[in-house]
Write a protein that holds these residues in place. Structure first.
Motif, short mmCIF file in Angstrom:
data_model
loop_
_atom_site.label_atom_id
_atom_site.label_comp_id
_atom_site.label_asym_id
_atom_site.label_seq_id
_atom_site.Cartn_x
_atom_site.Cartn_y
_atom_site.Cartn_z
N VAL A 342 0.84 -1.19 0.00
CA VAL A 342 0.00 0.00 0.00
C VAL A 342 0.87 1.25 0.00
O VAL A 342 1.96 1.26 0.58
N ALA A 343 0.41 2.29 -0.69
CA ALA A 343 1.09 3.59 -0.71
C ALA A 343 0.03 4.66 -0.89
O ALA A 343 -0.96 4.44 -1.61
N TRP A 344 0.21 5.82 -0.25
CA TRP A 344 -0.78 6.89 -0.29
C TRP A 344 -0.11 8.14 -0.84
O TRP A 344 0.87 8.63 -0.28
N SER A 345 -0.62 8.67 -1.92
CA SER A 345 -0.02 9.86 -2.53
C SER A 345 -0.39 11.11 -1.77
O SER A 345 -1.30 11.11 -0.93
N GLY A 346 0.28 12.21 -2.08
CA GLY A 346 -0.14 13.51 -1.60
C GLY A 346 -1.34 13.99 -2.41
O GLY A 346 -1.81 13.30 -3.32
N PRO A 347 -1.88 15.17 -2.08
CA PRO A 347 -3.00 15.70 -2.86
C PRO A 347 -2.62 15.88 -4.33
O PRO A 347 -1.50 16.28 -4.64
N ILE A 348 -3.54 15.56 -5.22
CA ILE A 348 -3.32 15.72 -6.66
C ILE A 348 -4.39 16.69 -7.15
O ILE A 348 -5.50 16.29 -7.49
N GLY A 349 -4.05 17.99 -7.14
CA GLY A 349 -5.05 19.02 -7.35
C GLY A 349 -5.52 19.20 -8.77
O GLY A 349 -6.57 19.80 -9.00
N ASP A 350 -4.77 18.69 -9.74
CA ASP A 350 -5.15 18.91 -11.14
C ASP A 350 -5.63 17.64 -11.82
O ASP A 350 -5.64 17.54 -13.04
N ARG A 351 -6.02 16.65 -11.03
CA ARG A 351 -6.54 15.41 -11.59
C ARG A 351 -7.77 14.97 -10.80
O ARG A 351 -7.90 15.27 -9.61
N THR A 352 -8.65 14.25 -11.47
CA THR A 352 -9.80 13.63 -10.81
C THR A 352 -9.72 12.13 -10.99
O THR A 352 -8.98 11.63 -11.85
N TYR A 353 -10.53 11.41 -10.23
CA TYR A 353 -10.49 9.96 -10.35
C TYR A 353 -11.01 9.50 -11.71
O TYR A 353 -10.60 8.46 -12.22
N ALA A 354 -11.86 10.32 -12.33
CA ALA A 354 -12.39 9.97 -13.65
C ALA A 354 -11.30 9.94 -14.71
O ALA A 354 -11.48 9.35 -15.78
N MET A 355 -10.15 10.56 -14.41
CA MET A 355 -9.05 10.60 -15.37
C MET A 355 -8.15 9.37 -15.29
O MET A 355 -7.24 9.21 -16.12
N VAL A 356 -8.37 8.49 -14.34
CA VAL A 356 -7.53 7.30 -14.19
C VAL A 356 -7.73 6.36 -15.38
O VAL A 356 -8.87 6.10 -15.79
N LYS A 357 -6.62 5.89 -15.94
CA LYS A 357 -6.67 5.00 -17.11
C LYS A 357 -5.79 3.77 -16.86
O LYS A 357 -4.63 3.90 -16.44
#
Length: 485
Positions: A342-357
């Motif tokens: 498991v790993a947890w990223s920092g905030p990703i302010g310019d992406r949304t989950y809908a952009m995951v590919k």
């Protein structure tokens, strides 16, 4: 000067010169649905995935065939020319290995990078490994990615400098001339400090990846503790205990104020006390996180350090860091998925989950290397294998190289372009040195001779097409030499 600041300054200057009121300047609108809580990455039976902690929705971004690979990671870290964090993970080919009289695979360790928003996967490096079950202890921050490879008493620590666009992994510690360590954690940010645990003694140290020295570890941890996760501000550490969940403690993760006198050598088991770092955090009593749990396989802090995610019992459990021991997890994810990291990223302010590919995964590249390293049929006989010679060269394919035209290993060619170390295995050939094969725009010229008419081919980890032949080649950081790293 940033574009927004420049625009504001220009507007104020125009107002001063004209005497008219400037039109109001608006701040950019926040992206609706931005990943303010970051993403939780994991590895499970289906592959490497990401999970939105706000909704609990998971997506596999690097599919893996169950039972094919042993995986280490994933970890979040930066990548060249990318403005958001990406994932790194390793695989070790766990399919039946070839033998003299039977077919099979040549086991390789691979380091991959997957961009969960672009849907791309890239090989960073590969290393022929018939002695171990693959890398362990993959850790990373904004500066270094480090891991442990080997087995028994030969565990070595290798690191990749993430501030460089391309290049080989650097050996930080390699037995027998240097001590054997397990990588257990990394200080966040651009620090060069890696938390390592010594093989045999179980003693803990800071390994300075930049200076190549050991420093005392600021906490007394057990020989079977780890891995660890350090909060983004560097003041708290979560430690996986051997069989009682995890514990949260204060930690000093500042770079030591005085250099250590000991290098990373076999004799370096007692660094000087004078090298202790100065305090940077207020000490607090250790706090248990559900001591009823078994050993967690991985830990990760939320961006605000208010929650701790554990990969434990084959699932992800998220605990409130302030909760008392024994409190039930705030959330559980992926029950029954056999989660192991498991790993947890920092905030990703310019992406949304809908952009995951999703990407295509690593399988095709792993299998392509096995095809590229197969011996010619005439050389693959008991009589001809001892006569077969393999020559291997590396070159930077962003520009034309004379190496790509080599067709024979004449004395003049060998003197001008010394090859990498490579040799015949059983039904394949392979590079001998660790992490000899690099991705990116590096390509390899291989010549097989001795038992057959000289046969030359060119291949790369991510593809065989030369970068110089692509419409928009991506230059590598260094002009790759043909010498081994």
């Amino acid at each position: 000067m940033p574009k927004f600041t420049a625009a504001l300054a220009a507007a104020l200057l125009l107002t001063a010169c004209s005497g008219k009121s400037a039109a109001p300047v608006h701040s950019p609108t926040a992206l609706t649905g931005a990943l303010a809580q970051g993403l939780i990455a994991y590895v499970a039976d289906g592959g490497v995935g990401v999970l939105d902690p706000a909704t609990g929705k998971p997506t596999i971004v690097a599919p893996l065939q169950p039972g094919t690979f042993r995986v280490a990671g994933p970890v979040w870290a930066p990548a060249p020319n990318v403005d958001h964090p990406v994932l790194y993970f390793t695989v070790h080919d766990d399919r039946p290995a070839e033998r003299r009289t039977t077919a099979g695979v040549v086991p390789y360790d691979w380091l991959f990078r997957v961009d969960p928003f672009a849907g791309t996967i890239e090989p960073i490096a590969a290393s022929q490994d018939s002695q171990s079950n693959g890398p362990i202890g993959l850790v990373a921050n904004a500066h270094y990615l480090a891991l442990t490879v080997g087995c028994c008493t030969t565990y070595e620590v290798d690191a990749l400098d993430l501030t460089q666009t391309a290049g080989p992994l650097k050996v930080l510690s390699k037995p027998p001339s240097q001590a054997a360590f397990f990588t257990e954690g990394a200080v966040p940010g651009s620090s060069g400090l890696l938390a390592v645990r010594a093989f045999g003694t179980g003693s803990w140290y800071w390994m300075n990846a930049e200076a190549g020295v050991l420093n005392p570890f600021p906490l007394a941890l057990g020989p079977d503790d780890g891995p660890i996760a350090i909060s983004a501000d560097g003041t708290m550490v979560a430690v996986a205990l051997q069989d009682h969940g995890a514990v949260i403690q204060s930690i000093n993760s500042a770079l030591p104020v005085a250099p250590a006198s000991s290098s990373v050598s076999a004799a370096a088991t007692t660094p000087t006390p004078s090298a202790r770092p100065s305090p940077t955090a207020t000490a607090a009593s250790p706090k248990k996180v559900n001591s009823k749990l078994q050993h967690p396989d991985g830990l990760a802090w939320s961006p605000d350090a208010k929650q701790l995610a554990l990969a434990v019992s084959g699932e992800i459990q998220v605990y409130d860091a302030a909760a008392t021991d024994g409190t039930a997890p705030a959330k559980k994810y992926l029950a029954g998925a056999n989660v192991a990291g498991v790993a947890w990223s920092g905030p990703i302010g310019d992406r949304t989950y809908a952009m995951v590919k999703p990407s295509s995964g690593p399988q095709a590249m792993v299998d392509a290397l096995l095809t590229a390293t197969s011996l010619p049929a005439q050389a693959d006989t008991p009589a001809n294998r001892p006569l077969t010679k393999v020559y291997l060269w590396r070159f930077d394919s962003t520009k034309t190289s004379p190496i790509e035209s080599i067709t024979d290993a004449t004395p003049a060619v060998l003197a001008t372009y010394p090859p990498l170390n490579a040799g015949v295995l059983f039904h394949h050939w392979g590079p001998i040195e660790s992490w000899a094969l690099l991705g990116g725009c590096y390509r390899y010229r291989v010549l097989i001779t001795g038992s057959v008419t000289p046969t030359a081919t060119t291949f790369g980890l991510g593809g065989n097409t030369l970068c110089s032949a692509k419409p928009s080649p991506t230059p590598s950081a260094t002009a790759s030499a043909s010498h081994s790293p």
